[in-house]
Design an enzyme around this catalytic site. Sequence first.
Site, short mmCIF file in Angstrom:
data_model
loop_
_atom_site.label_atom_id
_atom_site.label_comp_id
_atom_site.label_asym_id
_atom_site.label_seq_id
_atom_site.Cartn_x
_atom_site.Cartn_y
_atom_site.Cartn_z
N GLU A 81 13.96 -6.32 42.11
CA GLU A 81 13.20 -5.07 42.10
C GLU A 81 13.83 -4.01 41.18
OE1 GLU A 81 10.39 -5.23 43.32
OE2 GLU A 81 10.38 -6.54 45.07
N TYR B 184 4.86 -6.05 50.22
CA TYR B 184 3.43 -5.75 50.09
C TYR B 184 2.82 -6.35 48.82
CZ TYR B 184 5.51 -2.37 46.95
OH TYR B 184 6.25 -1.80 45.95
N GLY B 185 3.65 -6.98 47.98
CA GLY B 185 3.14 -7.41 46.67
C GLY B 185 3.44 -8.85 46.32
N THR B 186 4.10 -9.05 45.19
CA THR B 186 4.26 -10.39 44.64
C THR B 186 5.24 -11.27 45.42
OG1 THR B 186 5.98 -9.65 43.11
CG2 THR B 186 3.70 -9.60 42.31
N LEU B 187 5.97 -10.70 46.38
CA LEU B 187 6.88 -11.52 47.20
C LEU B 187 6.16 -12.18 48.37
CD1 LEU B 187 10.01 -9.19 47.28
CD2 LEU B 187 9.99 -11.53 46.41
#
Length: 186
Positions: free
Chosen positions: A94, A19-22
């Site tokens: 993570e 849901y983010g920086t990946l």
Amino acid sequence: MGHETKAPTETTTTLVFSYGTLKRGFSNHVLMQDLIRTGDASFKGVYQTLEKYPLVCGPYRVPFLLNKPGSGQRVTGELYSVSPRGLSRLDELEGISRGHYVRQPIRLAAKEEGGDLETERALSSCLVEAYYAHKSYEEELWERNRRRSFGAYTEKEARGYVKRNDRPQHLSFLDHIRIFVSSPCD
């Protein structure tokens, strides 16, 4: 060479909701591209959480999903099928062993028509995992964001994101979070 036949995918890969920086277009996607190149990940589509979850930003505009189903909004993100080797690289990024994030199940619904059937089946049997904020700071992060969240980590939310190597190195990730949650809201 006959003994090298691949086992069925169910046992060898994990579906990971990003849901983010990946996600594509964001700073850590280079890792995902690397995993895709080595055959350790494949993109499965754009999905949305079945339930509402808070998605908030912490220090340095780092995105965090809080494991508080029912609060926040339904979150849109990308689904990847990841090999065990790929998963250990994601876990490392993570900070799983360091108490940064925790990897736990999440239920998704297809965001767009035309998701493949195998993925749809896997989704219905809840084999998807996501990286949530660690319990040790989750509640404070929610309060610090005044219980306001967004439905997707977009370029707007990512504006001002600072890559890990560009943050003050004498402080740990958790130090940064402590300072953030104890500082006044802007």
